[in-house]
Design a protein around this motif. Structure first.
Motif, short mmCIF file in Angstrom:
data_model
loop_
_atom_site.label_atom_id
_atom_site.label_comp_id
_atom_site.label_asym_id
_atom_site.label_seq_id
_atom_site.Cartn_x
_atom_site.Cartn_y
_atom_site.Cartn_z
N LYS A 278 -8.58 140.20 59.55
CA LYS A 278 -9.23 140.82 58.38
C LYS A 278 -9.77 139.78 57.41
O LYS A 278 -9.75 139.98 56.20
CB LYS A 278 -8.27 141.76 57.64
N ILE A 280 -13.11 136.90 56.78
CA ILE A 280 -14.48 136.60 57.16
C ILE A 280 -14.63 135.10 57.35
O ILE A 280 -14.38 134.33 56.44
CB ILE A 280 -15.44 137.14 56.08
N ILE A 318 -25.29 141.79 62.02
CA ILE A 318 -24.15 141.97 62.93
C ILE A 318 -24.24 140.91 64.01
O ILE A 318 -25.26 140.79 64.69
CB ILE A 318 -24.13 143.40 63.52
N GLY B 56 -2.91 146.56 59.95
CA GLY B 56 -4.07 146.48 59.06
C GLY B 56 -4.04 147.44 57.88
O GLY B 56 -5.09 147.71 57.28
N LYS B 271 -18.71 145.46 49.27
CA LYS B 271 -19.50 144.27 49.62
C LYS B 271 -19.08 143.08 48.75
O LYS B 271 -18.98 141.95 49.23
CB LYS B 271 -20.99 144.56 49.46
N TRP B 274 -15.90 141.64 50.23
CA TRP B 274 -16.18 140.89 51.47
C TRP B 274 -16.83 139.54 51.14
O TRP B 274 -16.43 138.50 51.66
CB TRP B 274 -17.13 141.69 52.37
N ILE B 279 -12.61 138.59 52.59
CA ILE B 279 -11.63 139.42 53.30
C ILE B 279 -12.27 140.77 53.62
O ILE B 279 -13.20 141.21 52.94
CB ILE B 279 -10.33 139.63 52.49
N ILE B 280 -11.76 141.40 54.66
CA ILE B 280 -12.32 142.66 55.12
C ILE B 280 -11.44 143.80 54.62
O ILE B 280 -10.25 143.85 54.91
CB ILE B 280 -12.42 142.65 56.66
N GLY B 311 -7.72 147.39 56.04
CA GLY B 311 -8.92 146.68 56.46
C GLY B 311 -9.43 147.11 57.82
O GLY B 311 -10.05 146.32 58.54
N ASN B 312 -9.16 148.37 58.17
CA ASN B 312 -9.60 148.83 59.49
C ASN B 312 -10.98 149.47 59.42
O ASN B 312 -11.11 150.63 59.06
CB ASN B 312 -8.56 149.78 60.07
N VAL B 313 -11.98 148.69 59.75
CA VAL B 313 -13.36 149.18 59.69
C VAL B 313 -14.02 149.03 61.05
O VAL B 313 -13.54 148.31 61.92
CB VAL B 313 -14.20 148.37 58.68
N LEU B 315 -16.58 147.30 62.91
CA LEU B 315 -17.34 146.06 62.69
C LEU B 315 -18.71 146.08 63.36
O LEU B 315 -19.45 145.10 63.27
CB LEU B 315 -16.54 144.85 63.17
N THR B 316 -19.06 147.18 64.01
CA THR B 316 -20.40 147.25 64.58
C THR B 316 -21.34 148.00 63.63
O THR B 316 -22.46 148.34 63.99
CB THR B 316 -20.40 147.97 65.94
N LYS B 317 -20.86 148.25 62.43
CA LYS B 317 -21.60 149.04 61.46
C LYS B 317 -21.84 148.19 60.21
O LYS B 317 -20.95 147.47 59.77
CB LYS B 317 -20.72 150.25 61.12
N ILE B 318 -23.04 148.31 59.62
CA ILE B 318 -23.27 147.67 58.32
C ILE B 318 -23.22 148.75 57.26
O ILE B 318 -23.95 149.74 57.34
CB ILE B 318 -24.61 146.91 58.30
#
Lengths: 320, 320
Positions: A278, A280, A318, B56, B271, B274, B279-280, B311-313, B315-318
């Protein structure tokens, strides 16, 4: 040609002085681990999170040390450098902290987010054509005109000593590391990591990680002289430059090995770090884990320190 | 109907027992700050990083406490729950750590990444139609058949006590907080945060943050009875549920205020975290900073503790 004083090669004593000098001004970044990544890699990895450092990268250590090491006389006309990356922001902020001017030569095609970041720290930006020759001549003119002190991004005695403090902190915090691994571009971080590791843990190995498509450091290391990096194409935008003279000398005699990984492997490793930890990290930081994952024979059952060099990425992109 | 023992409402003593019980099994997550975000918000924010918690998210605290609080007799047939989110993974891992079975009822349209995560911890997944009625009836049948102990995601005495340990650690580590802010969905985290904050810092305020488009907790709090959350549409997929009974009772008498932010404000805050903290965090975590940034009158010059819930997102998405 910009002149710099010849201080010889930095050694472990110089690093201790630098670490003391910048302590309290740079962040003592945390060390993190992931049991999932450990089980995948078959070793114990301790990630030193320089992505959490001020300006988002280890570069702030070297810039701070270099700015603070100047005498008042040397500092009075400010500092100058050429960089479009993390060193530009690092030097701008370090100069601001000392209350002196910073002049940053940047290619005129630099992304606006980078220009804004540097300007945000109050630095003067001088644009040049995006070639090495233009960069150097613009810097030379600038230094002549302003008498600012030139702080090279990596081929600089005090920058190297500052960067060394990351591995120093890691080794102080985590006992009995067998291997320390960091990325190599110009060699500022790697040469510093070599000095700290060999000074504190003479039996530990230093293994550098480099993108396959920009493997000039590996070739330089193997041939025994600096091979220039010519127009490399890799996602690791922080690792495109050739080794500096000082850096090469230190690396030649202290680094144990340089291993490459390709961009696909680097992106896989980067995603793993984002997903599981988690945090970057930029692609240039993930090359280390990529090298570990593809070399289980070298890393198996070892205690491995990894410098995660930075976290400045384009969040509108991405990578996988 | 699944029966659970009536333990009454948890209090500060119960939280202390829970914190002791799970210590060493849950991560003592770090507290992080950003000088940039502080200057933007006009206050000092201390982020408790539960995005770094196992699985997470803070949910692992409550699940671990609930699983460990079972007697051997109660635990022998395993545990069961319905969840497609972080509680599912948390309970699966907590059960695995105790060496008992976990049965997770999940909607058959759950993303495959969530199914795989739960299965990866060795839990049995039982699929149902994606409706509340199907979820409950499937769970009831399952519990009847297996005699597993039902662990509700938030309306559960021991889950609440476990979640409370996050704010407890934060308040122990950071002195003199004026306000503690966390997100509210079902109210597990918020009710626990209320108990710890009022127990340790009676003068501090607890302010909850909720997505504007799922503001059932705010309305429930203001009206004085539980208003169900009906089909809310927000990016905060962890904050869609209605308050539980136990949670509502604790929140009613201990929470000082619930404030909403809209999805645009939440994405901007996410944002920022991040970009500046590297950190996510998931959208459900960023609603807290969104609320702080839009209410400078409330937060100005205060010392603010924030629970970053997870922090569970994807990651293929913006998101921005």
């Amino acid at each position: 040609m910009v002149k710099t004083m010849d201080l010889g090669l930095p050694n472990f004593e110089d690093v201790k002085i630098a670490k003391e000098r910048i302590s309290g001004l740079v962040k003592k970044t945390p060390v993190m681990s992931s049991s999932f990544i450990n089980s995948l890699a078959g070793c114990e990895i301790f990630f030193k999170c320089e992505n959490f450092q001020k300006v988002g990268a280890f570069k702030y250590r070297g810039a701070t040390n270099a700015v603070l090491a100047l005498s008042d006389e040397e500092a009075k006309n400010g500092v100058a450098t050429h960089s479009s990356g993390n060193h530009a922001q690092a030097l701008a902020l370090a100069a601001k902290m000392r209350g002196i001017k910073a002049y940053i030569v940047m290619p005129n095609n630099s992304p606006s987010v980078k220009k804004e970041a540097v300007a945000g720290y109050g630095a003067d930006i001088i644009f040049c054509e995006p070639t090495l020759a233009a960069r150097e001549s613009t810097l030379n003119e600038l230094v002549e005109k302003t008498s600012a002190a030139f702080i090279h991004p990596y081929n600089n005695f005090n920058v190297i000593c500052g960067q060394a403090s990351a591995a120093y902190e890691l080794i102080e915090e985590i006992e009995n590391l067998d291997i320390v691994t960091c990325p190599v571009g110009g060699g500022g971080l790697l040469s510093g990591t070599c000095i700290s590791t060999k000074g504190l843990l003479p039996n530990a190995k230093v293994i550098a990680a480099e993108p396959e498509a920009a493997d000039d450091a590996k070739r330089s290391f193997e041939i025994g002289e600096i091979v220039p990096s010519i127009n490399p194409k890799t996602i690791c935008d922080g690792l495109l430059t050739s080794l500096g003279e000082l850096n090469f000398k230190i690396i030649s005699s202290n680094c144990d090995r340089i291993i490459t990984a390709n961009d696909d492997e680097i992106i896989t490793a980067m995603k793993l770090i984002w997903e599981r930890m988690k945090i970057i990290v930029e692609p240039s930081s993930a090359v280390t884990l990529a090298v570990i994952l593809k070399n289980p024979d070298i890393y198996k059952d070892k205690r491995v320190g990894v410098i995660l060099s930075g976290g400045n990425v384009d969040l509108t992109k991405i990578y996988w």
